[in-house]
Write a protein that holds these residues in place. Structure first.
Motif, PDB file in Angstrom:
ATOM      1  N   LYS A 117     -27.516 -43.646  25.991  1.00  0.00           N
ATOM      2  CA  LYS A 117     -26.437 -44.179  26.826  1.00  0.00           C
ATOM      3  C   LYS A 117     -25.983 -43.140  27.844  1.00  0.00           C
ATOM      4  O   LYS A 117     -25.785 -43.458  29.017  1.00  0.00           O
ATOM      5  N   SER A 118     -25.859 -41.884  27.414  1.00  0.00           N
ATOM      6  CA  SER A 118     -25.432 -40.836  28.342  1.00  0.00           C
ATOM      7  C   SER A 118     -26.480 -40.604  29.423  1.00  0.00           C
ATOM      8  O   SER A 118     -26.148 -40.368  30.585  1.00  0.00           O
ATOM      9  N   LYS A 119     -27.756 -40.678  29.066  1.00  0.00           N
ATOM     10  CA  LYS A 119     -28.815 -40.515  30.067  1.00  0.00           C
ATOM     11  C   LYS A 119     -28.816 -41.673  31.056  1.00  0.00           C
ATOM     12  O   LYS A 119     -29.007 -41.482  32.248  1.00  0.00           O
ATOM     13  N   LYS A 120     -28.605 -42.890  30.544  1.00  0.00           N
ATOM     14  CA  LYS A 120     -28.582 -44.067  31.412  1.00  0.00           C
ATOM     15  C   LYS A 120     -27.384 -44.007  32.361  1.00  0.00           C
ATOM     16  O   LYS A 120     -27.487 -44.389  33.524  1.00  0.00           O
ATOM     17  N   ASP A 121     -26.238 -43.514  31.879  1.00  0.00           N
ATOM     18  CA  ASP A 121     -25.055 -43.379  32.722  1.00  0.00           C
ATOM     19  C   ASP A 121     -25.294 -42.390  33.862  1.00  0.00           C
ATOM     20  O   ASP A 121     -24.731 -42.527  34.946  1.00  0.00           O
ATOM     21  N   LYS A 122     -26.142 -41.381  33.623  1.00  0.00           N
ATOM     22  CA  LYS A 122     -26.460 -40.393  34.648  1.00  0.00           C
ATOM     23  C   LYS A 122     -27.555 -40.879  35.593  1.00  0.00           C
ATOM     24  O   LYS A 122     -27.910 -40.184  36.538  1.00  0.00           O
ATOM     25  N   GLY A 123     -28.126 -42.052  35.312  1.00  0.00           N
ATOM     26  CA  GLY A 123     -29.176 -42.587  36.163  1.00  0.00           C
ATOM     27  C   GLY A 123     -30.563 -42.164  35.745  1.00  0.00           C
ATOM     28  O   GLY A 123     -31.526 -42.342  36.485  1.00  0.00           O
ATOM     29  N   LEU A 124     -30.682 -41.577  34.570  1.00  0.00           N
ATOM     30  CA  LEU A 124     -31.975 -41.129  34.067  1.00  0.00           C
ATOM     31  C   LEU A 124     -32.500 -42.115  33.036  1.00  0.00           C
ATOM     32  O   LEU A 124     -31.735 -42.825  32.392  1.00  0.00           O
ATOM     33  N   GLU A 125     -33.811 -42.136  32.891  1.00  0.00           N
ATOM     34  CA  GLU A 125     -34.406 -43.027  31.911  1.00  0.00           C
ATOM     35  C   GLU A 125     -35.375 -42.229  31.047  1.00  0.00           C
ATOM     36  O   GLU A 125     -36.204 -41.483  31.564  1.00  0.00           O
ATOM     37  N   PRO A 126     -35.288 -42.344  29.734  1.00  0.00           N
ATOM     38  CA  PRO A 126     -36.210 -41.597  28.882  1.00  0.00           C
ATOM     39  C   PRO A 126     -37.632 -42.135  29.036  1.00  0.00           C
ATOM     40  O   PRO A 126     -37.880 -43.322  28.866  1.00  0.00           O
ATOM     41  N   ILE A 127     -38.540 -41.253  29.372  1.00  0.00           N
ATOM     42  CA  ILE A 127     -39.912 -41.671  29.618  1.00  0.00           C
ATOM     43  C   ILE A 127     -40.738 -41.625  28.339  1.00  0.00           C
ATOM     44  O   ILE A 127     -41.480 -42.543  28.027  1.00  0.00           O
ATOM     45  N   PHE A 128     -40.610 -40.547  27.598  1.00  0.00           N
ATOM     46  CA  PHE A 128     -41.502 -40.309  26.476  1.00  0.00           C
ATOM     47  C   PHE A 128     -40.894 -40.633  25.120  1.00  0.00           C
ATOM     48  O   PHE A 128     -41.297 -40.063  24.127  1.00  0.00           O
ATOM     49  N   PHE A 129     -39.952 -41.526  25.051  1.00  0.00           N
ATOM     50  CA  PHE A 129     -39.384 -41.862  23.755  1.00  0.00           C
ATOM     51  C   PHE A 129     -39.869 -43.247  23.361  1.00  0.00           C
ATOM     52  O   PHE A 129     -39.239 -44.251  23.636  1.00  0.00           O
ATOM     53  N   GLU A 130     -41.033 -43.277  22.753  1.00  0.00           N
ATOM     54  CA  GLU A 130     -41.608 -44.523  22.271  1.00  0.00           C
ATOM     55  C   GLU A 130     -41.891 -44.376  20.781  1.00  0.00           C
ATOM     56  O   GLU A 130     -42.260 -43.306  20.316  1.00  0.00           O
ATOM     57  N   LYS A 131     -41.740 -45.445  20.078  1.00  0.00           N
ATOM     58  CA  LYS A 131     -42.034 -45.424  18.659  1.00  0.00           C
ATOM     59  C   LYS A 131     -43.552 -45.501  18.486  1.00  0.00           C
ATOM     60  O   LYS A 131     -44.199 -46.395  19.022  1.00  0.00           O
ATOM     61  N   ILE A 132     -44.118 -44.536  17.757  1.00  0.00           N
ATOM     62  CA  ILE A 132     -45.564 -44.533  17.558  1.00  0.00           C
ATOM     63  C   ILE A 132     -45.938 -44.882  16.127  1.00  0.00           C
ATOM     64  O   ILE A 132     -47.112 -45.009  15.816  1.00  0.00           O
ATOM     65  N   GLY A 133     -44.951 -45.037  15.267  1.00  0.00           N
ATOM     66  CA  GLY A 133     -45.238 -45.407  13.893  1.00  0.00           C
ATOM     67  C   GLY A 133     -44.013 -45.266  13.019  1.00  0.00           C
ATOM     68  O   GLY A 133     -42.924 -44.944  13.482  1.00  0.00           O
ATOM     69  N   ASP A 134     -44.214 -45.531  11.750  1.00  0.00           N
ATOM     70  CA  ASP A 134     -43.135 -45.364  10.777  1.00  0.00           C
ATOM     71  C   ASP A 134     -43.712 -44.672   9.540  1.00  0.00           C
ATOM     72  O   ASP A 134     -44.791 -44.084   9.602  1.00  0.00           O
ATOM     73  N   GLN A 135     -43.010 -44.745   8.427  1.00  0.00           N
ATOM     74  CA  GLN A 135     -43.430 -44.039   7.221  1.00  0.00           C
ATOM     75  C   GLN A 135     -44.720 -44.597   6.628  1.00  0.00           C
ATOM     76  O   GLN A 135     -45.469 -43.876   5.974  1.00  0.00           O
ATOM     77  N   LYS A 136     -45.003 -45.848   6.877  1.00  0.00           N
ATOM     78  CA  LYS A 136     -46.187 -46.479   6.295  1.00  0.00           C
ATOM     79  C   LYS A 136     -47.425 -46.358   7.190  1.00  0.00           C
ATOM     80  O   LYS A 136     -48.500 -46.755   6.787  1.00  0.00           O
ATOM     81  N   THR A 137     -47.267 -45.814   8.383  1.00  0.00           N
ATOM     82  CA  THR A 137     -48.376 -45.675   9.323  1.00  0.00           C
ATOM     83  C   THR A 137     -49.246 -44.489   8.918  1.00  0.00           C
ATOM     84  O   THR A 137     -48.743 -43.413   8.608  1.00  0.00           O
ATOM     85  N   THR A 138     -50.558 -44.703   8.937  1.00  0.00           N
ATOM     86  CA  THR A 138     -51.470 -43.625   8.565  1.00  0.00           C
ATOM     87  C   THR A 138     -51.548 -42.598   9.695  1.00  0.00           C
ATOM     88  O   THR A 138     -51.164 -42.866  10.831  1.00  0.00           O
TER      89      THR A 138
END
Length: 55
Positions: A13-34
């Protein structure tokens, strides 16, 4: 110096308020992912964001 720890939601939210967008924050897996699936998902996400992978 005071260190403030914020939740992930507040961070975005703070990044979005500053006009920035997170580029590299994607979910690549969870605890069950090999490990192989995590590696493939990470490579896919990096390529999507313009990285090149050398073998």
């Amino acid at each position: 110096m005071k260190i403030i720890i914020q939740s992930i939601k507040n961070y975005f939210k703070s990044k979005k308020d500053k006009g920035l967008e997170p580029i590299f924050f994607e979910k690549i897996g969870d605890q069950k992912t090999t490990r192989d699936e995590l590696r493939k998902n990470l490579i896919r996400a990096l390529k999507k964001n313009g990285w090149t992978i050398k073998k």
